[in-house]
Scaffold this motif. Structure first.
Motif, PDB file in Angstrom:
ATOM      1  N   ALA A  10     -27.281 -44.848 -13.404  1.00 26.29           N
ATOM      2  CA  ALA A  10     -26.199 -45.638 -13.438  1.00 26.29           C
ATOM      3  C   ALA A  10     -24.894 -44.866 -14.442  1.00 26.29           C
ATOM      4  O   ALA A  10     -24.935 -44.409 -14.756  1.00 26.29           O
ATOM      5  N   ILE A  11     -23.655 -45.738 -14.053  1.00 22.01           N
ATOM      6  CA  ILE A  11     -22.694 -45.267 -15.032  1.00 22.01           C
ATOM      7  C   ILE A  11     -22.053 -46.120 -15.099  1.00 22.01           C
ATOM      8  O   ILE A  11     -21.571 -47.151 -14.473  1.00 22.01           O
ATOM      9  N   GLU A  12     -21.674 -46.774 -16.257  1.00 21.65           N
ATOM     10  CA  GLU A  12     -21.190 -47.871 -17.165  1.00 21.65           C
ATOM     11  C   GLU A  12     -19.511 -47.300 -17.773  1.00 21.65           C
ATOM     12  O   GLU A  12     -19.537 -46.334 -17.914  1.00 21.65           O
ATOM     13  N   VAL A  13     -19.297 -48.225 -17.653  1.00 22.59           N
ATOM     14  CA  VAL A  13     -17.556 -48.340 -18.192  1.00 22.59           C
ATOM     15  C   VAL A  13     -17.433 -49.400 -19.482  1.00 22.59           C
ATOM     16  O   VAL A  13     -17.968 -50.862 -19.407  1.00 22.59           O
ATOM     17  N   VAL A  14     -17.139 -49.203 -20.299  1.00 25.62           N
ATOM     18  CA  VAL A  14     -16.847 -50.099 -21.760  1.00 25.62           C
ATOM     19  C   VAL A  14     -15.915 -49.870 -22.546  1.00 25.62           C
ATOM     20  O   VAL A  14     -14.994 -48.945 -22.801  1.00 25.62           O
ATOM     21  N   GLY A  15     -15.649 -50.911 -22.690  1.00 22.77           N
ATOM     22  CA  GLY A  15     -14.203 -51.290 -23.547  1.00 22.77           C
ATOM     23  C   GLY A  15     -12.704 -51.508 -22.834  1.00 22.77           C
ATOM     24  O   GLY A  15     -11.822 -51.798 -23.137  1.00 22.77           O
ATOM     25  N   GLU A  55     -11.698 -36.309 -18.606  1.00 17.93           N
ATOM     26  CA  GLU A  55     -10.521 -36.348 -18.904  1.00 17.93           C
ATOM     27  C   GLU A  55      -9.345 -37.685 -17.903  1.00 17.93           C
ATOM     28  O   GLU A  55      -8.185 -37.205 -18.002  1.00 17.93           O
ATOM     29  N   LYS A  56      -9.909 -37.160 -16.753  1.00 16.97           N
ATOM     30  CA  LYS A  56      -9.187 -38.341 -15.965  1.00 16.97           C
ATOM     31  C   LYS A  56      -9.460 -39.503 -15.730  1.00 16.97           C
ATOM     32  O   LYS A  56      -7.347 -40.391 -15.361  1.00 16.97           O
ATOM     33  N   LEU A  57     -10.256 -39.646 -17.052  1.00  8.11           N
ATOM     34  CA  LEU A  57      -9.794 -41.209 -17.213  1.00  8.11           C
ATOM     35  C   LEU A  57      -9.124 -41.130 -18.827  1.00  8.11           C
ATOM     36  O   LEU A  57      -8.120 -41.782 -18.511  1.00  8.11           O
ATOM     37  N   VAL A  58      -8.452 -40.142 -19.163  1.00  6.41           N
ATOM     38  CA  VAL A  58      -7.748 -40.305 -20.158  1.00  6.41           C
ATOM     39  C   VAL A  58      -6.413 -39.803 -19.673  1.00  6.41           C
ATOM     40  O   VAL A  58      -5.259 -41.523 -19.661  1.00  6.41           O
ATOM     41  N   ALA A  59      -6.171 -39.569 -18.850  1.00  8.91           N
ATOM     42  CA  ALA A  59      -4.469 -39.213 -18.028  1.00  8.91           C
ATOM     43  C   ALA A  59      -4.221 -40.556 -17.419  1.00  8.91           C
ATOM     44  O   ALA A  59      -3.264 -41.110 -17.547  1.00  8.91           O
ATOM     45  N   TYR A  60      -5.332 -41.652 -16.723  1.00  8.52           N
ATOM     46  CA  TYR A  60      -4.828 -42.888 -15.692  1.00  8.52           C
ATOM     47  C   TYR A  60      -4.760 -43.304 -17.307  1.00  8.52           C
ATOM     48  O   TYR A  60      -3.561 -44.111 -17.331  1.00  8.52           O
ATOM     49  N   TYR A  61      -4.976 -43.865 -18.059  1.00  6.44           N
ATOM     50  CA  TYR A  61      -4.545 -44.472 -19.004  1.00  6.44           C
ATOM     51  C   TYR A  61      -3.002 -44.478 -19.824  1.00  6.44           C
ATOM     52  O   TYR A  61      -2.346 -45.191 -19.811  1.00  6.44           O
ATOM     53  N   ARG A  62      -2.988 -42.459 -19.986  1.00 11.15           N
ATOM     54  CA  ARG A  62      -2.047 -42.398 -20.073  1.00 11.15           C
ATOM     55  C   ARG A  62      -0.826 -42.772 -19.592  1.00 11.15           C
ATOM     56  O   ARG A  62       0.446 -42.931 -19.603  1.00 11.15           O
ATOM     57  N   TYR A  66      -0.644 -46.366 -22.095  1.00  7.65           N
ATOM     58  CA  TYR A  66      -1.323 -46.396 -23.125  1.00  7.65           C
ATOM     59  C   TYR A  66      -1.784 -44.269 -24.070  1.00  7.65           C
ATOM     60  O   TYR A  66      -2.998 -44.086 -24.214  1.00  7.65           O
ATOM     61  N   PHE A  67      -0.959 -44.198 -24.644  1.00  7.46           N
ATOM     62  CA  PHE A  67      -0.545 -43.508 -25.062  1.00  7.46           C
ATOM     63  C   PHE A  67      -1.925 -42.569 -26.142  1.00  7.46           C
ATOM     64  O   PHE A  67      -1.748 -41.362 -26.194  1.00  7.46           O
ATOM     65  N   GLN A  68      -2.227 -43.622 -26.942  1.00  4.00           N
ATOM     66  CA  GLN A  68      -3.487 -42.701 -28.340  1.00  4.00           C
ATOM     67  C   GLN A  68      -4.633 -43.744 -27.306  1.00  4.00           C
ATOM     68  O   GLN A  68      -5.817 -43.516 -27.900  1.00  4.00           O
ATOM     69  N   ALA A  69      -4.704 -43.950 -26.176  1.00  3.36           N
ATOM     70  CA  ALA A  69      -6.433 -43.932 -25.200  1.00  3.36           C
ATOM     71  C   ALA A  69      -6.997 -43.123 -25.578  1.00  3.36           C
ATOM     72  O   ALA A  69      -6.782 -41.543 -25.469  1.00  3.36           O
ATOM     73  N   ASN A  91     -11.051 -46.050 -25.745  1.00  5.39           N
ATOM     74  CA  ASN A  91     -10.515 -47.418 -27.009  1.00  5.39           C
ATOM     75  C   ASN A  91      -9.059 -47.505 -26.302  1.00  5.39           C
ATOM     76  O   ASN A  91      -8.745 -45.714 -26.266  1.00  5.39           O
ATOM     77  N   GLU A  92      -8.454 -48.114 -26.058  1.00  4.74           N
ATOM     78  CA  GLU A  92      -7.435 -48.049 -24.639  1.00  4.74           C
ATOM     79  C   GLU A  92      -5.909 -47.814 -26.102  1.00  4.74           C
ATOM     80  O   GLU A  92      -4.893 -47.327 -25.445  1.00  4.74           O
ATOM     81  N   GLY A  93      -6.210 -48.391 -27.348  1.00  4.86           N
ATOM     82  CA  GLY A  93      -5.115 -48.535 -27.674  1.00  4.86           C
ATOM     83  C   GLY A  93      -4.058 -49.073 -27.636  1.00  4.86           C
ATOM     84  O   GLY A  93      -4.018 -49.902 -26.835  1.00  4.86           O
ATOM     85  N   PRO A  94      -3.113 -49.343 -28.253  1.00  3.68           N
ATOM     86  CA  PRO A  94      -1.674 -49.862 -27.836  1.00  3.68           C
ATOM     87  C   PRO A  94      -1.025 -49.950 -26.767  1.00  3.68           C
ATOM     88  O   PRO A  94      -0.702 -48.412 -26.178  1.00  3.68           O
TER      89      PRO A  94
END
Length: 175
Positions: A10-15, A55-62, A66-69, A91-94
């Motif tokens: 399973a794959i879960e996403v939290v936060g 890395e893909k998740l961080v890029a998606y949020y940025r 969400y530059f501090q994600a 952790n999405e950040g502002p």
């Protein structure tokens, strides 16, 4: 002996904020895949793919402002040691809003004319796709006017107040 092949149960996403990024949407970003049911074999657990997924998740949020994600992971093994549950901890950040949009370097085309091409306005959340479209609109205008060597870049300037930034379109009109 390589030992048993580990599979993803399973794959879960939290936060994550479910209004912004639903789990199902985020799962489409991943190269790692979980099993579909109890009878269908799941995807192989490959740590390098998991790193790429992070890395893909961080890029998606940025891209959504969400530059501090940051994204972490937790890997839990079942009792057999063959199946893992991947948990991505976000952790999405502002989320950053645009406080000001400015033009620099434009001599031949007025700031008012360029502002009409831009869809980004003060108070909007930063969206990289919207910024990309606005950059292309400005480049297209300069190209139509014969400035084929013009360059347009953006400078993202973070304010002291968390969650605020200023966009500066830096224009080199060229010949």
């Amino acid at each position: 002996s390589e030992g048993p092949r580990e599979k993803i149960a399973a794959i879960e996403v939290v936060g994550n904020d479910p209004h912004l990024a639903q789990d199902a949407r985020l799962l489409t970003l991943f190269e790692s895949k979980a099993r579909l049911s109890n009878w269908i074999i799941g995807g192989d657990y490959i740590p390098s793919k998991v790193e790429g997924d992070m890395e893909k998740l961080v890029a998606y949020y940025r891209n959504l402002g969400y530059f501090q994600a940051t994204v972490g992971r937790q890997v839990d093994y079942d009792d057999s040691g063959h199946w893992v549950t991947l948990r991505y901890i976000i952790n999405e950040g502002p989320r950053y809003r645009i406080t000001n949009v400015r033009m620099e370097g434009n001599d031949e085309v007025s700031t008012d004319s360029l502002s009409k091409l831009i869809t980004i306005t003060s108070g909007d959340y930063f969206l990289r796709s919207q910024l990309r479209n606005d950059l292309e609109s400005i480049k297209d205008l300069y190209g139509k006017l014969g400035y084929i060597y013009s360059k347009v870049n953006t400078d993202i300037r973070f304010r002291e107040t968390p969650g605020e930034l200023e966009l500066v379109f830096q224009i080199d009109e060229g010949q």
